[in-house]
Design an enzyme around this catalytic site. Structure first.
Site, PDB file in Angstrom:
ATOM      1  N   LYS A   1       0.927  -1.025  -0.035  1.00 26.89           N
ATOM      2  CA  LYS A   1       0.098  -0.066   0.148  1.00 26.89           C
ATOM      3  C   LYS A   1       0.745   1.095  -0.018  1.00 26.89           C
ATOM      4  O   LYS A   1       0.740   2.323  -0.720  1.00 26.89           O
ATOM      5  CB  LYS A   1      -0.921  -0.097   1.375  1.00 26.89           C
TER       6      LYS A   1
ATOM      7  N   GLY B   1      -2.476  16.473  -3.601  1.00 31.04           N
ATOM      8  CA  GLY B   1      -2.931  16.551  -1.907  1.00 31.04           C
ATOM      9  C   GLY B   1      -3.939  15.402  -1.736  1.00 31.04           C
ATOM     10  O   GLY B   1      -3.769  14.215  -2.052  1.00 31.04           O
TER      11      GLY B   1
ATOM     12  N   CYS C   1      -4.520  11.046   1.438  1.00 29.97           N
ATOM     13  CA  CYS C   1      -3.800   9.725   1.319  1.00 29.97           C
ATOM     14  C   CYS C   1      -2.307  10.049   0.969  1.00 29.97           C
ATOM     15  O   CYS C   1      -1.296   9.853   1.818  1.00 29.97           O
ATOM     16  CB  CYS C   1      -4.418   8.860   0.424  1.00 29.97           C
TER      17      CYS C   1
HETATM   18  C1  UGA Z   1      -4.724   7.679  -3.928  1.00 29.24           C
HETATM   19  C2  UGA Z   1      -4.322   6.621  -4.820  1.00 29.24           C
HETATM   20  O1  UGA Z   1      -4.775   6.900  -6.232  1.00 29.24           O
HETATM   21  C3  UGA Z   1      -5.470   5.366  -4.615  1.00 29.24           C
HETATM   22  O2  UGA Z   1      -5.012   4.190  -5.402  1.00 29.24           O
HETATM   23  C4  UGA Z   1      -5.554   5.186  -3.035  1.00 29.24           C
HETATM   24  O3  UGA Z   1      -6.211   3.896  -2.804  1.00 29.24           O
HETATM   25  C5  UGA Z   1      -5.961   6.096  -2.299  1.00 29.24           C
HETATM   26  O4  UGA Z   1      -4.889   7.321  -2.583  1.00 29.24           O
HETATM   27  C6  UGA Z   1      -5.691   6.003  -0.607  1.00 29.24           C
HETATM   28  O5  UGA Z   1      -4.808   5.721  -0.325  1.00 29.24           O
HETATM   29  O6  UGA Z   1      -6.714   5.788  -0.279  1.00 29.24           O
HETATM   30  P1  UGA Z   1      -6.854   9.689  -4.098  1.00 29.24           P
HETATM   31  O7  UGA Z   1      -6.275  10.239  -2.822  1.00 29.24           O
HETATM   32  O8  UGA Z   1      -8.318   9.562  -4.076  1.00 29.24           O
HETATM   33  O9  UGA Z   1      -6.119   8.281  -4.465  1.00 29.24           O
HETATM   34  O10 UGA Z   1      -6.462  10.492  -5.337  1.00 29.24           O
HETATM   35  P2  UGA Z   1      -5.660  10.441  -6.643  1.00 29.24           P
HETATM   36  O11 UGA Z   1      -6.381  10.424  -7.744  1.00 29.24           O
HETATM   37  O12 UGA Z   1      -4.591   9.620  -6.510  1.00 29.24           O
HETATM   38  O13 UGA Z   1      -4.777  12.006  -6.676  1.00 29.24           O
HETATM   39  C7  UGA Z   1      -4.012  12.435  -5.503  1.00 29.24           C
HETATM   40  C8  UGA Z   1      -3.553  13.693  -5.823  1.00 29.24           C
HETATM   41  O14 UGA Z   1      -2.573  13.692  -6.945  1.00 29.24           O
HETATM   42  C9  UGA Z   1      -4.616  14.819  -6.394  1.00 29.24           C
HETATM   43  O15 UGA Z   1      -4.293  16.224  -5.530  1.00 29.24           O
HETATM   44  C10 UGA Z   1      -4.439  14.885  -7.738  1.00 29.24           C
HETATM   45  O16 UGA Z   1      -4.818  16.116  -8.118  1.00 29.24           O
HETATM   46  C11 UGA Z   1      -2.726  14.722  -7.670  1.00 29.24           C
HETATM   47  N1  UGA Z   1      -2.320  14.439  -9.319  1.00 29.24           N
HETATM   48  C12 UGA Z   1      -2.764  13.179  -9.517  1.00 29.24           C
HETATM   49  C13 UGA Z   1      -1.655  14.985  -9.974  1.00 29.24           C
HETATM   50  O17 UGA Z   1      -0.870  16.274  -9.424  1.00 29.24           O
HETATM   51  N2  UGA Z   1      -1.211  14.651 -10.940  1.00 29.24           N
HETATM   52  C14 UGA Z   1      -1.391  13.456 -11.436  1.00 29.24           C
HETATM   53  O18 UGA Z   1      -0.888  13.231 -12.742  1.00 29.24           O
HETATM   54  C15 UGA Z   1      -2.214  12.767 -10.930  1.00 29.24           C
END
Ligand code: UGA
Length: 425
Positions: free
Chosen positions: A204, A257, A260
Protein backbone atom coordinates in the site's frame (compact mmCIF):
# COMPACT_ATOMS: atom_id res chain seq x y z
CA UNK A 1 -21.76 -13.68 4.48
CA UNK A 2 -22.40 -11.58 7.57
CA UNK A 3 -19.96 -8.68 7.78
CA UNK A 4 -19.33 -5.91 10.32
CA UNK A 5 -17.53 -2.84 8.91
CA UNK A 6 -16.12 -0.67 11.69
CA UNK A 7 -15.76 3.00 10.71
CA UNK A 8 -18.04 4.73 8.20
CA UNK A 9 -15.52 7.11 6.71
CA UNK A 10 -14.67 7.13 3.06
CA UNK A 11 -13.21 3.62 2.89
CA UNK A 12 -15.71 2.02 5.28
CA UNK A 13 -18.78 3.39 3.54
CA UNK A 14 -17.55 2.38 0.10
CA UNK A 15 -16.41 -1.06 1.24
CA UNK A 16 -19.59 -1.81 3.21
CA UNK A 17 -21.89 -0.61 0.46
CA UNK A 18 -20.15 -2.51 -2.32
CA UNK A 19 -20.01 -5.70 -0.21
CA UNK A 20 -23.75 -5.45 0.43
CA UNK A 21 -24.34 -4.90 -3.28
CA UNK A 22 -22.36 -8.08 -3.95
CA UNK A 23 -24.95 -9.92 -1.84
CA UNK A 24 -23.47 -9.89 1.67
CA UNK A 25 -25.32 -8.84 4.81
CA UNK A 26 -23.40 -5.80 6.05
CA UNK A 27 -23.50 -3.98 9.39
CA UNK A 28 -21.66 -0.64 9.24
CA UNK A 29 -20.86 0.68 12.71
CA UNK A 30 -19.51 4.02 13.86
CA UNK A 31 -19.23 5.63 17.28
CA UNK A 32 -20.41 8.92 15.76
CA UNK A 33 -24.13 8.56 16.56
CA UNK A 34 -25.17 11.64 14.57
CA UNK A 35 -23.52 10.22 11.48
CA UNK A 36 -25.32 6.90 11.93
CA UNK A 37 -28.66 8.68 12.44
CA UNK A 38 -28.08 10.66 9.25
CA UNK A 39 -27.15 7.54 7.29
CA UNK A 40 -30.33 5.89 8.54
CA UNK A 41 -32.27 8.93 7.33
CA UNK A 42 -30.65 8.51 3.90
CA UNK A 43 -28.13 11.37 4.27
CA UNK A 44 -24.68 10.39 3.00
CA UNK A 45 -21.88 12.40 4.68
CA UNK A 46 -19.50 12.40 1.67
CA UNK A 47 -19.86 13.13 -2.01
CA UNK A 48 -18.88 10.12 -4.08
CA UNK A 49 -20.50 9.56 -7.49
CA UNK A 50 -23.06 6.71 -7.31
CA UNK A 51 -22.59 5.98 -3.60
CA UNK A 52 -25.82 7.49 -2.34
CA UNK A 53 -27.96 5.51 -4.83
CA UNK A 54 -26.12 2.28 -4.01
CA UNK A 55 -26.62 2.78 -0.26
CA UNK A 56 -30.29 3.44 -0.83
CA UNK A 57 -30.71 0.34 -3.01
CA UNK A 58 -29.07 -1.99 -0.52
CA UNK A 59 -30.83 -0.52 2.50
CA UNK A 60 -34.13 -1.23 0.72
CA UNK A 61 -32.98 -4.76 0.02
CA UNK A 62 -32.42 -5.11 3.77
CA UNK A 63 -28.78 -6.07 3.58
CA UNK A 64 -27.07 -2.80 4.54
CA UNK A 65 -27.49 -1.59 8.12
CA UNK A 66 -26.05 1.37 10.03
CA UNK A 67 -25.67 1.22 13.80
CA UNK A 68 -23.55 2.60 16.60
CA UNK A 69 -23.44 -0.55 18.75
CA UNK A 70 -20.01 -1.96 17.91
CA UNK A 71 -20.43 -4.90 20.31
CA UNK A 72 -23.58 -6.06 18.51
CA UNK A 73 -21.75 -5.90 15.18
CA UNK A 74 -18.78 -7.87 16.49
CA UNK A 75 -20.91 -10.53 18.18
CA UNK A 76 -23.19 -11.05 15.17
CA UNK A 77 -20.63 -11.12 12.37
CA UNK A 78 -17.84 -13.65 11.73
CA UNK A 79 -16.16 -11.17 9.36
CA UNK A 80 -14.94 -7.83 10.70
CA UNK A 81 -13.47 -5.05 8.58
CA UNK A 82 -11.42 -2.35 10.29
CA UNK A 83 -11.83 0.89 8.31
CA UNK A 84 -11.22 3.55 10.95
CA UNK A 85 -9.04 6.62 10.47
CA UNK A 86 -5.29 6.53 11.03
CA UNK A 87 -4.19 10.20 11.07
CA UNK A 88 -0.55 11.19 11.17
CA UNK A 89 1.06 12.72 14.25
CA UNK A 90 3.35 15.76 14.02
CA UNK A 91 6.47 13.56 13.84
CA UNK A 92 5.09 11.45 10.96
CA UNK A 93 4.11 8.53 13.19
CA UNK A 94 0.57 7.22 13.04
CA UNK A 95 -2.14 7.92 15.56
CA UNK A 96 -3.55 4.46 16.24
CA UNK A 97 -6.11 5.54 18.87
CA UNK A 98 -9.10 4.49 16.75
CA UNK A 99 -7.53 1.11 15.90
CA UNK A 100 -6.74 0.61 19.59
CA UNK A 101 -10.38 1.24 20.52
CA UNK A 102 -11.53 -1.29 17.92
CA UNK A 103 -9.12 -3.93 19.25
CA UNK A 104 -10.42 -3.28 22.78
CA UNK A 105 -14.01 -3.77 21.59
CA UNK A 106 -13.11 -6.95 19.71
CA UNK A 107 -11.31 -8.20 22.82
CA UNK A 108 -14.45 -7.62 24.90
CA UNK A 109 -17.02 -9.09 22.51
CA UNK A 110 -15.29 -12.00 20.79
CA UNK A 111 -17.08 -15.31 21.52
CA UNK A 112 -16.64 -17.13 18.23
CA UNK A 113 -14.07 -17.16 15.44
CA UNK A 114 -13.54 -13.83 13.65
CA UNK A 115 -11.73 -13.01 10.45
CA UNK A 116 -10.47 -9.49 11.11
CA UNK A 117 -9.63 -7.65 7.91
CA UNK A 118 -7.71 -4.39 8.13
CA UNK A 119 -8.44 -1.96 5.30
CA UNK A 120 -7.27 1.17 7.09
CA UNK A 121 -3.84 2.24 5.85
CA UNK A 122 -1.47 1.31 8.67
CA UNK A 123 2.30 1.50 8.89
CA UNK A 124 4.24 -1.73 8.35
CA UNK A 125 4.09 -3.91 11.43
CA UNK A 126 0.69 -2.72 12.68
CA UNK A 127 -1.26 -5.88 11.77
CA UNK A 128 1.35 -8.02 13.52
CA UNK A 129 0.90 -5.72 16.51
CA UNK A 130 -2.91 -6.17 16.34
CA UNK A 131 -2.41 -9.95 16.38
CA UNK A 132 -0.05 -9.69 19.34
CA UNK A 133 -2.34 -7.31 21.24
CA UNK A 134 -5.34 -9.65 20.94
CA UNK A 135 -3.19 -12.53 22.21
CA UNK A 136 -2.06 -10.38 25.13
CA UNK A 137 -5.73 -9.80 25.94
CA UNK A 138 -5.94 -13.55 26.50
CA UNK A 139 -7.67 -14.42 23.22
CA UNK A 140 -6.62 -17.76 21.79
CA UNK A 141 -5.04 -17.44 18.33
CA UNK A 142 -7.53 -20.05 17.02
CA UNK A 143 -10.34 -17.61 17.74
CA UNK A 144 -9.26 -15.10 15.10
CA UNK A 145 -7.35 -14.52 11.90
CA UNK A 146 -5.88 -11.16 11.01
CA UNK A 147 -5.85 -10.23 7.34
CA UNK A 148 -4.26 -7.16 5.84
CA UNK A 149 -6.27 -6.21 2.76
CA UNK A 150 -5.35 -2.66 1.72
CA UNK A 151 -7.59 -0.66 -0.59
CA UNK A 152 -6.55 1.10 -3.77
CA UNK A 153 -9.66 3.24 -4.27
CA UNK A 154 -9.46 6.68 -5.77
CA UNK A 155 -11.90 9.22 -4.39
CA UNK A 156 -14.37 10.12 -7.10
CA UNK A 157 -13.97 6.68 -8.66
CA UNK A 158 -14.21 4.53 -5.58
CA UNK A 159 -17.12 2.25 -6.54
CA UNK A 160 -15.65 1.31 -9.90
CA UNK A 161 -12.21 0.84 -8.35
CA UNK A 162 -13.58 -1.53 -5.73
CA UNK A 163 -15.57 -3.57 -8.26
CA UNK A 164 -12.81 -3.71 -10.89
CA UNK A 165 -9.49 -3.66 -9.06
CA UNK A 166 -6.27 -4.48 -10.89
CA UNK A 167 -5.30 -6.79 -7.99
CA UNK A 168 -6.49 -7.94 -4.59
CA UNK A 169 -3.70 -7.78 -2.03
CA UNK A 170 -4.06 -10.16 0.91
CA UNK A 171 -1.59 -10.34 3.78
CA UNK A 172 -1.96 -13.26 6.16
CA UNK A 173 -0.18 -15.12 8.93
CA UNK A 174 -1.56 -18.49 7.83
CA UNK A 175 -3.42 -19.92 4.82
CA UNK A 176 -6.83 -20.47 6.45
CA UNK A 177 -8.42 -16.99 5.94
CA UNK A 178 -7.49 -16.88 2.24
CA UNK A 179 -10.52 -19.05 1.38
CA UNK A 180 -12.79 -16.70 3.35
CA UNK A 181 -11.43 -13.70 1.44
CA UNK A 182 -11.93 -15.47 -1.89
CA UNK A 183 -15.57 -16.20 -0.96
CA UNK A 184 -16.10 -12.59 0.07
CA UNK A 185 -14.79 -11.31 -3.26
CA UNK A 186 -16.11 -14.20 -5.40
CA UNK A 187 -17.87 -11.77 -7.75
CA UNK A 188 -14.81 -9.56 -8.17
CA UNK A 189 -12.41 -10.75 -10.84
CA UNK A 190 -8.82 -9.77 -10.21
CA UNK A 191 -5.52 -11.53 -9.59
CA UNK A 192 -4.60 -12.16 -5.96
CA UNK A 193 -1.28 -11.12 -4.46
CA UNK A 194 -0.84 -13.19 -1.32
CA UNK A 195 1.86 -12.04 1.05
CA UNK A 196 2.66 -11.55 4.74
CA UNK A 197 0.74 -9.07 6.91
CA UNK A 198 3.62 -6.60 6.73
CA UNK A 199 4.10 -7.27 3.01
CA UNK A 200 0.53 -6.17 2.29
CA UNK A 201 0.97 -3.03 4.38
CA UNK A 202 4.18 -2.26 2.50
CA UNK A 203 2.49 -2.71 -0.91
CA UNK A 204 0.00 0.00 0.00
CA UNK A 205 2.77 2.47 0.93
CA UNK A 206 4.92 1.54 -2.04
CA UNK A 207 1.96 2.05 -4.34
CA UNK A 208 1.02 5.51 -3.05
CA UNK A 209 4.65 6.62 -2.72
CA UNK A 210 5.41 5.48 -6.28
CA UNK A 211 2.40 7.36 -7.70
CA UNK A 212 3.43 10.46 -5.72
CA UNK A 213 6.95 10.02 -7.10
CA UNK A 214 5.63 10.05 -10.67
CA UNK A 215 3.81 13.32 -9.95
CA UNK A 216 6.80 15.00 -8.26
CA UNK A 217 9.11 13.79 -11.02
CA UNK A 218 6.86 15.42 -13.62
CA UNK A 219 6.63 18.59 -11.53
CA UNK A 220 10.42 18.72 -11.41
CA UNK A 221 10.60 18.05 -15.14
CA UNK A 222 8.11 20.89 -15.63
CA UNK A 223 10.47 23.28 -13.84
CA UNK A 224 13.34 22.18 -16.07
CA UNK A 225 11.16 22.33 -19.19
CA UNK A 226 10.05 25.83 -18.22
CA UNK A 227 13.65 26.98 -18.23
CA UNK A 228 14.17 25.48 -21.69
CA UNK A 229 10.81 26.66 -23.05
CA UNK A 230 9.53 23.12 -23.58
CA UNK A 231 5.86 22.06 -23.33
CA UNK A 232 5.47 19.55 -20.47
CA UNK A 233 2.38 17.83 -21.91
CA UNK A 234 4.48 16.74 -24.92
CA UNK A 235 6.91 15.10 -22.52
CA UNK A 236 4.04 13.39 -20.67
CA UNK A 237 2.50 12.09 -23.94
CA UNK A 238 5.79 10.63 -25.06
CA UNK A 239 6.63 9.06 -21.70
CA UNK A 240 3.10 7.70 -21.35
CA UNK A 241 3.42 5.70 -24.56
CA UNK A 242 6.29 3.72 -23.10
CA UNK A 243 4.59 0.67 -21.57
CA UNK A 244 7.29 0.51 -18.92
CA UNK A 245 6.26 3.98 -17.69
CA UNK A 246 2.50 4.10 -18.40
CA UNK A 247 0.34 7.14 -19.17
CA UNK A 248 -1.08 7.91 -15.72
CA UNK A 249 0.05 10.25 -12.95
CA UNK A 250 2.27 12.25 -15.25
CA UNK A 251 0.20 15.40 -14.98
CA UNK A 252 2.24 18.38 -13.76
CA UNK A 253 0.58 21.14 -11.75
CA UNK A 254 0.09 22.37 -8.21
CA UNK A 255 1.12 19.00 -6.80
CA UNK A 256 -0.61 16.18 -4.98
CA UNK A 257 -3.00 16.62 -2.06
CA UNK A 258 -5.79 14.63 -0.44
CA UNK A 259 -6.11 12.42 2.58
CA UNK A 260 -3.73 9.74 1.28
CA UNK A 261 -0.59 10.73 -0.62
CA UNK A 262 0.72 13.46 1.72
CA UNK A 263 0.01 11.37 4.84
CA UNK A 264 1.24 8.07 3.42
CA UNK A 265 4.47 9.39 1.92
CA UNK A 266 5.24 11.08 5.24
CA UNK A 267 4.45 7.87 7.13
CA UNK A 268 6.71 5.81 4.83
CA UNK A 269 9.55 8.23 5.56
CA UNK A 270 8.87 7.79 9.27
CA UNK A 271 8.71 3.98 8.97
CA UNK A 272 12.04 3.90 7.09
CA UNK A 273 13.76 6.17 9.61
CA UNK A 274 12.51 3.96 12.45
CA UNK A 275 14.80 1.32 10.94
CA UNK A 276 17.67 3.81 10.39
CA UNK A 277 17.09 4.00 6.64
CA UNK A 278 17.20 7.44 5.03
CA UNK A 279 14.56 7.30 2.27
CA UNK A 280 16.18 9.81 -0.11
CA UNK A 281 13.64 9.53 -2.93
CA UNK A 282 10.62 9.62 -0.62
CA UNK A 283 12.01 12.79 1.01
CA UNK A 284 12.74 14.45 -2.33
CA UNK A 285 9.21 13.67 -3.55
CA UNK A 286 7.80 15.62 -0.60
CA UNK A 287 10.23 18.52 -1.04
CA UNK A 288 9.20 18.97 -4.66
CA UNK A 289 5.52 18.77 -3.73
CA UNK A 290 5.88 21.21 -0.84
CA UNK A 291 7.59 23.84 -2.98
CA UNK A 292 5.25 23.54 -5.95
CA UNK A 293 2.75 26.10 -4.64
CA UNK A 294 5.50 28.70 -4.15
CA UNK A 295 6.50 28.25 -7.77
CA UNK A 296 3.06 29.39 -8.90
CA UNK A 297 3.00 32.15 -6.29
CA UNK A 298 6.32 33.49 -7.55
CA UNK A 299 5.03 33.53 -11.09
CA UNK A 300 1.92 35.37 -9.95
CA UNK A 301 3.86 37.96 -7.95
CA UNK A 302 6.15 38.54 -10.92
CA UNK A 303 3.08 39.98 -12.61
CA UNK A 304 1.06 41.33 -9.68
CA UNK A 305 3.94 42.65 -7.59
CA UNK A 306 1.99 43.38 -4.45
CA UNK A 307 -0.86 41.01 -3.58
CA UNK A 308 -2.04 43.15 -0.70
CA UNK A 309 -5.66 44.15 -1.34
CA UNK A 310 -5.72 42.37 -4.70
CA UNK A 311 -8.85 40.44 -5.55
CA UNK A 312 -7.93 36.89 -6.52
CA UNK A 313 -10.52 34.40 -7.77
CA UNK A 314 -9.92 30.70 -7.23
CA UNK A 315 -11.81 27.99 -9.09
CA UNK A 316 -11.71 24.59 -7.37
CA UNK A 317 -11.41 23.98 -3.64
CA UNK A 318 -11.46 20.18 -3.35
CA UNK A 319 -8.13 18.32 -3.56
CA UNK A 320 -9.20 16.97 -6.95
CA UNK A 321 -12.32 16.82 -9.14
CA UNK A 322 -15.41 14.68 -8.38
CA UNK A 323 -15.02 14.90 -4.63
CA UNK A 324 -15.95 17.34 -1.86
CA UNK A 325 -12.86 16.34 0.12
CA UNK A 326 -10.64 19.32 0.95
CA UNK A 327 -8.10 17.49 3.09
CA UNK A 328 -4.58 18.71 2.20
CA UNK A 329 -6.14 20.43 -0.81
CA UNK A 330 -3.49 22.32 -2.76
CA UNK A 331 -6.10 24.94 -3.45
CA UNK A 332 -6.66 25.65 0.25
CA UNK A 333 -2.91 25.73 0.92
CA UNK A 334 -2.48 28.20 -1.90
CA UNK A 335 -5.38 30.32 -0.61
CA UNK A 336 -3.80 30.36 2.85
CA UNK A 337 -0.59 31.79 1.38
CA UNK A 338 -2.49 34.33 -0.69
CA UNK A 339 -4.42 35.48 2.39
CA UNK A 340 -1.15 35.85 4.31
CA UNK A 341 0.00 38.22 1.57
CA UNK A 342 -3.15 40.30 2.03
CA UNK A 343 -5.10 39.11 -1.01
CA UNK A 344 -8.89 39.01 -1.02
CA UNK A 345 -10.18 35.56 -2.05
CA UNK A 346 -13.32 34.93 -4.09
CA UNK A 347 -13.81 31.24 -4.71
CA UNK A 348 -16.00 28.77 -6.51
CA UNK A 349 -16.23 24.99 -6.38
CA UNK A 350 -18.92 22.82 -8.00
CA UNK A 351 -19.50 20.89 -4.74
CA UNK A 352 -17.47 22.17 -1.79
CA UNK A 353 -19.30 24.61 0.48
CA UNK A 354 -16.74 26.36 2.68
CA UNK A 355 -17.76 28.37 5.69
CA UNK A 356 -14.55 30.29 6.21
CA UNK A 357 -15.13 33.99 6.92
CA UNK A 358 -11.81 34.81 5.23
CA UNK A 359 -13.04 33.49 1.87
CA UNK A 360 -16.08 34.59 -0.13
CA UNK A 361 -17.58 31.53 -1.83
CA UNK A 362 -19.93 31.88 -4.81
CA UNK A 363 -22.47 29.48 -6.29
CA UNK A 364 -21.68 30.59 -9.82
CA UNK A 365 -18.20 30.38 -11.31
CA UNK A 366 -18.62 33.57 -13.32
CA UNK A 367 -19.88 35.56 -10.32
CA UNK A 368 -16.68 34.57 -8.52
CA UNK A 369 -14.47 36.37 -11.08
CA UNK A 370 -16.20 39.74 -11.06
CA UNK A 371 -13.70 42.62 -10.69
CA UNK A 372 -10.85 40.24 -9.90
CA UNK A 373 -7.22 40.94 -10.69
CA UNK A 374 -6.34 37.31 -11.32
CA UNK A 375 -8.06 33.95 -11.70
CA UNK A 376 -6.42 30.76 -10.49
CA UNK A 377 -7.62 27.32 -11.61
CA UNK A 378 -6.66 24.98 -8.77
CA UNK A 379 -8.63 21.79 -9.57
CA UNK A 380 -9.31 20.23 -12.96
CA UNK A 381 -13.11 20.00 -12.72
CA UNK A 382 -14.43 19.33 -16.25
CA UNK A 383 -16.52 22.52 -16.27
CA UNK A 384 -13.31 24.57 -16.05
CA UNK A 385 -12.28 23.09 -19.40
CA UNK A 386 -15.23 24.55 -21.33
CA UNK A 387 -15.46 28.14 -20.18
CA UNK A 388 -16.96 31.23 -21.80
CA UNK A 389 -13.65 33.09 -21.71
CA UNK A 390 -15.09 36.24 -23.19
CA UNK A 391 -17.53 36.46 -20.29
CA UNK A 392 -14.75 35.82 -17.78
CA UNK A 393 -12.55 38.49 -19.33
CA UNK A 394 -15.41 41.01 -19.41
CA UNK A 395 -16.19 40.32 -15.75
CA UNK A 396 -12.59 40.52 -14.52
CA UNK A 397 -10.71 43.74 -13.79
CA UNK A 398 -7.31 42.25 -14.60
CA UNK A 399 -6.22 39.69 -17.17
CA UNK A 400 -4.05 37.19 -15.29
CA UNK A 401 -5.01 33.56 -15.61
CA UNK A 402 -3.04 31.04 -13.53
CA UNK A 403 -3.58 27.49 -14.75
CA UNK A 404 -2.58 25.37 -11.76
CA UNK A 405 -3.56 22.12 -13.47
CA UNK A 406 -2.43 22.69 -17.08
CA UNK A 407 -5.92 22.23 -18.47
CA UNK A 408 -6.35 25.42 -20.50
CA UNK A 409 -5.40 25.91 -24.15
CA UNK A 410 -3.14 28.93 -23.76
CA UNK A 411 -3.44 29.98 -27.40
CA UNK A 412 -7.22 30.01 -27.10
CA UNK A 413 -7.25 32.26 -24.01
CA UNK A 414 -4.56 34.51 -25.50
CA UNK A 415 -7.24 35.41 -28.07
CA UNK A 416 -9.17 37.05 -25.23
CA UNK A 417 -6.10 39.01 -24.07
CA UNK A 418 -5.44 36.89 -21.00
CA UNK A 419 -1.95 36.78 -19.60
CA UNK A 420 -1.56 33.03 -19.13
CA UNK A 421 0.60 31.61 -16.29
CA UNK A 422 1.34 27.91 -16.23
CA UNK A 423 4.46 25.85 -15.69
CA UNK A 424 6.19 24.53 -18.80
CA UNK A 425 3.39 25.47 -21.19
C1 UGA B 1 -4.93 7.77 -3.98
C2 UGA B 1 -4.53 6.59 -4.85
O1 UGA B 1 -4.61 6.95 -6.24
C3 UGA B 1 -5.44 5.37 -4.60
O2 UGA B 1 -4.96 4.26 -5.35
C4 UGA B 1 -5.38 5.04 -3.10
O3 UGA B 1 -6.25 3.96 -2.79
C5 UGA B 1 -5.83 6.26 -2.31
O4 UGA B 1 -4.94 7.36 -2.61
C6 UGA B 1 -5.74 5.90 -0.85
O5 UGA B 1 -4.64 5.63 -0.36
O6 UGA B 1 -6.78 5.72 -0.21
P1 UGA B 1 -6.82 9.66 -4.11
O7 UGA B 1 -6.14 10.27 -2.92
O8 UGA B 1 -8.29 9.51 -4.10
O9 UGA B 1 -6.24 8.18 -4.38
O10 UGA B 1 -6.48 10.58 -5.35
P2 UGA B 1 -5.57 10.51 -6.66
O11 UGA B 1 -6.44 10.46 -7.84
O12 UGA B 1 -4.53 9.51 -6.56
O13 UGA B 1 -4.90 11.96 -6.61
C7 UGA B 1 -4.07 12.36 -5.53
C8 UGA B 1 -3.51 13.74 -5.79
O14 UGA B 1 -2.55 13.71 -6.84
C9 UGA B 1 -4.56 14.78 -6.20
O15 UGA B 1 -4.30 15.99 -5.52
C10 UGA B 1 -4.33 14.95 -7.69
O16 UGA B 1 -4.71 16.24 -8.17
C11 UGA B 1 -2.82 14.74 -7.79
N1 UGA B 1 -2.37 14.30 -9.11
C12 UGA B 1 -2.77 13.10 -9.61
C13 UGA B 1 -1.50 15.10 -9.84
O17 UGA B 1 -1.09 16.20 -9.40
N2 UGA B 1 -1.04 14.65 -11.05
C14 UGA B 1 -1.43 13.46 -11.58
O18 UGA B 1 -0.97 13.12 -12.70
C15 UGA B 1 -2.32 12.66 -10.84
Amino acid sequence: MKICVIGTGYVGLTTGTVLSDLGHDVYCVDNDKTKIEKLNEGKVPIYEPGLSALIDRNKKRGRLHFLSDIHYGIKECPIIYITVGTPTNEDGSQNLTAINDVIDSIGQSIHSHKTIITKSTVIPGTNEWIHQTLMEKGIDSNMFDIVSNPEFLREGNALADMLNPDKIVVGVKRQKPIETIKKLYAKIHAPYIITSLTGAEMIKYASNAFLATKISFMNEMARICDAYDVEISHIASALGRDKRIGPYFLHAGLGYGGSCFPKDVRALEYAAKQKDIIPEIVMAVQNVNDSQINLYLEKLTNKLTNLNGKKISVWGLAFKPETDDTRESRSLLLIKKLLEKGAEIHAFDPIVQLSDPAITVYEDMYEAVKESDALIIATEWSQFKSVDWKKVKDFMKGNILVDGRNIIDRNHVAGYQFHYIGVAR
